[in-house]
Structure formats: structure tokens, C-alpha cells
Design an enzyme around this catalytic site. Structure first.
Site, PDB file in Angstrom:
ATOM      1  N   LYS A 119     -12.794  -3.703  -7.356  1.00  0.00           N
ATOM      2  CA  LYS A 119     -13.361  -2.417  -7.890  1.00  0.00           C
ATOM      3  C   LYS A 119     -12.055  -1.623  -8.237  1.00  0.00           C
ATOM      4  CE  LYS A 119     -16.272   1.078  -6.221  1.00  0.00           C
ATOM      5  NZ  LYS A 119     -16.738   2.095  -5.131  1.00  0.00           N
ATOM      6  N   LYS A 136       0.668  -1.335   0.077  1.00  0.00           N
ATOM      7  CA  LYS A 136      -0.017  -0.166  -0.115  1.00  0.00           C
ATOM      8  C   LYS A 136       0.984   1.113  -0.016  1.00  0.00           C
ATOM      9  CE  LYS A 136      -4.416  -1.539   1.705  1.00  0.00           C
ATOM     10  NZ  LYS A 136      -5.608  -1.337   2.599  1.00  0.00           N
ATOM     11  N   LYS A 182      -8.683 -11.259 -10.044  1.00  0.00           N
ATOM     12  CA  LYS A 182     -10.122 -11.243  -9.053  1.00  0.00           C
ATOM     13  C   LYS A 182     -10.837 -10.316  -9.570  1.00  0.00           C
ATOM     14  CE  LYS A 182      -8.201  -9.864  -4.669  1.00  0.00           C
ATOM     15  NZ  LYS A 182      -8.233  -9.755  -3.303  1.00  0.00           N
TER      16      LYS A 182
END
Ligand code: TRP
Length: 346
Positions: free
Chosen positions: A211, A121, A208
Site C-alpha cells: 500500500k 522505520k 512486492k
């Protein structure tokens, strides 16, 4: 049954805790991969399900949208069958942050910098934002997660593989805490790794459903019928990736969607066609689309009902958070006492 026996049976029930970040819409991948399992677990366990808005602040986010996303997610969770009495909002229970602080002192800096999710991240923030601001919150996030779990002394945490490392950290913190106070206060929580279907993007079945990859890579649980039909119609089937005699990822994904969304009979008959070598992909797509439309219509109806009673539901969630908070307060009181903080009431 006497109240006493009943009480004993209730208290014997194992507890489950899991949380989800309010980052907007919920899609078929979240639902089949996690939330549906949460719904089912409510039958046999005492469940605590948190919408973790403090966690959602650790990555760059839109201040104007957060509160609304939190309520939206609550409505969505209720629409798919999570009971409101099992739901809480993290920021309504300040003890999470307080226990998180105490746990900061039972966790090493080095261990946090080694977390894979932190590395991923923070790299993402460095690449995508102009000011490249990586907050301490992002580094500290797994400690808050440990507090979420341990504050309810949960026995099991249903999580995906991506959260395994955070759960391990939680167990480390609990162990270090127990060791330092000289007793087994926290039970080390265990992961509950139920086999759940991994739904893939229909536009690119090698990844996968998600969003963040963009609009065509996910189907919302509350999607319009026309959009579902369009997405399924344009789903990738054969890209030549499959080995001889093996089903391609795209076709496998469509079969999986058909099965999990309740089309068992068609799943069987179409599998039969596939094996016989006479499956028409258009038939498979049609069946998947019909099934998904039925399923999502149901969710949409329930969501509409919920949104109509918005005010009452917000009140209900406030009440359930207050009720759940009592358990958190009890843990925090005991912890503060054990670590040598003042135990006076103001
Ligand atoms: N870190 C989890 C995620 O991003 C969310 C989360 C926060 C969580 N606290 C938790 C999950 C406690 C399980 C238990 O998906």
C-alpha cells in the site's frame, strides 16, 4: 466422548498467536501472504489473532482514523473467515502493555537499537516527516510484540521473514526472564514459516504488492470490479528483464494470482499454452481478472453482511477480548509474583 477426554484433547492442541496492525485497507498481498494462512490454521490450533492498535501508534498516524481502522480491520478479517472468538483488540487487554513494561527490564537498549526494522522505520520518519520525531514507542515496539506473544504462552507464531528478528528477541527475553527467576516459565515460541505466495505489484512486478508504494501497487480485497479489471489489464508483463527461456516476473505474478485465487484449471491450460509458445497475455489477464472478481465479490458480500450487523459484532469482539484477556491476566499475575511485585488485590 467423556468431557474429561475431550478436555484433554483440547488442551493438547498447540496454540498460535499472530497480530496485524490496523493500518487501513487489506490487499491481495496481505491476504495470500498471511491472513489466508491464519484462516486455515484455525482448524488445527487454538488461535489468538490480535489487531494491535498500540503498535499502530509507533509511527506518525492519524488520530482521527485509528479507531475506525481498527474496526474496519476486524470486519475485514471476519469477512475472509477469521472466527470472531479468536480475535482480540490489543488496547482492550491492558495486560499487554503492563507485561511490556516488565519485559523492558529484561531487554537491553543496545539490542533494540540494532533491530533492522527500527533502523528502517526511523530512517523513514527522518526523511518523510517535517519534525523528524522518532518516538520511544518505535524503539520499544519489539518488546511490546514480545509481550503479545508470551502473554498467551503461544507455541507458534506465523510470521513473515521481516519479523524473524523480533521473534528472536522474544525468545531472548523469555530466556533471560526464565534464567533470572530460575525456572522454565516461558516456553520459547517458534516461528511458523509456512510457504505462502508472495504477490507482487502488477504495476511494477519487481516489488512486492504494498500500500505504501501508492495506489497502483496494490489491489484491495474489497476492490470494485472495474478497478480490478483495469489494474490487471494494465499489468506489466514483459519488460525484457527475464533471461532467455525464463518467465518474466510480471507474467509469473499473473500466473501466481490465477492459481491462488482458485483458477486451477485455467492455470494449467494457460501454462500449457505458455509452454507451447502460444499464450496470449490478454487471455491470461482476462482469466486473472475474472477469478479475482469472483473472489473479491464473495468477500464483499460477506463484508456487507457483517457491516449490517456492526453493533452486534462490536459487542461480540468486546466479549471475545474479555474472554481472551483472562488468559493474559493469569500470566501477568504469575509474572508479577515471580518478579517481586506486590500481589495484593485492590
Ligand atoms: N510487528 C508485526 C508487524 O508489523 C505486528 C505484530 C505485533 C505481531 N505483535 C505481534 C506479529 C505479535 C506477530 C506476533 O507486522
Amino acid at each position: 466422548m467423556s468431557d474429561n477426554i475431550k478436555q484433554k484433547q483440547i488442551s493438547k492442541k498447540k496454540s498460535i498467536l499472530s497480530c496485524i496492525q490496523p493500518t487501513g485497507d487489506m490487499h491481495l498481498g496481505n491476504y495470500f501472504g498471511a491472513v489466508k494462512n491464519w484462516v486455515d490454521l484455525q482448524k488445527d490450533y487454538t488461535c489468538f489473532y490480535g489487531v494491535v492498535d498500540y503498535h499502530a501508534m509507533t509511527m506518525p498516524y492519524d488520530v482521527k482514523k485509528l479507531r475506525n481502522n481498527t474496526w474496519e480491520l476486524i470486519f475485514n478479517l471476519m469477512a475472509v473467515g477469521i472466527k470472531p472468538e479468536n480475535l482480540f483488540v490489543q488496547s482492550l487487554i491492558p495486560e499487554h502493555a503492563e507485561l511490556g513494561w516488565i519485559f523492558n527490564c529484561f531487554c537491553s537498549y543496545g539490542q533494540l537499537t540494532r533491530m533492522t526494522q527500527f533502523k528502517d522505520k526511523s530512517a523513514q520518519v527522518s526523511q518523510s516527516s517535517t519534525d523528524q520525531f522518532i518516538s520511544v514507542g518505535l524503539l520499544d515496539y519489539p518488546v511490546l510484540q514480545s509481550a503479545d506473544i508470551l502473554i498467551y504462552r503461544a507455541d507458534y507464531v506465523p510470521v513473515g521473514k521481516d519479523q524473524e528478528q523480533h521473534l528472536e528477541l522474544t525468545r531472548d527475553i523469555a530466556g533471560r526472564f526464565n534464567h533470572s527467576i530460575g525456572k522454565e516459565y516461558f516456553v520459547l515460541p517458534e516461528g511458523l514459516y509456512t510457504e505462502t505466495p508472495k504477490i507482487r505489484s502488477t504495476a511494477d512486478p519487481s516489488r512486492k504488492m504494498s500500500k505504501s508504494a501508492g495506489d497502483k501497487h496494490y489491489i484491495s480485497l474489497f476492490e470494485d470490479e472495474a478497478r480490478i479489471r483495469k489494474q490487471i489489464k494494465s499489468a506489466v508483463t514483459d519488460t525484457g528483464d527475464a533471461q532467455e527461456g525464463q518467465m518474466s516476473e510480471g507474467v509469473t505474478n499473473l500466473f501466481e494470482l490465477l492459481k491462488v485465487s482458485g483458477g486451477k484449471e485455467e492455470y494449467e491450460s494457460l501454462t500449457h499454452d505458455y509452454n507451447a509458445g502460444n499464450l496470449r497475455y490478454s487471455d491470461l489477464k482476462q482469466a486473472v481478472a475474472n477469478q479475482l472478481v469472483t473472489l473479491t465479490n464473495d468477500f464483499k458480500d460477506r463484508k456487507n453482511e457483517i457491516v449490517k450487523q456492526k453493533k452486534d459484532i462490536k459487542y461480540q469482539i468486546k466479549q471475545s477480548s474479555a474472554e481472551i484477556r483472562k488468559r493474559a491476566q493469569e500470566t501477568l499475575r504469575e509474572v508479577k509474583d515471580m518478579v517481586g511485585l506486590l500481589n495484593v488485590k485492590l
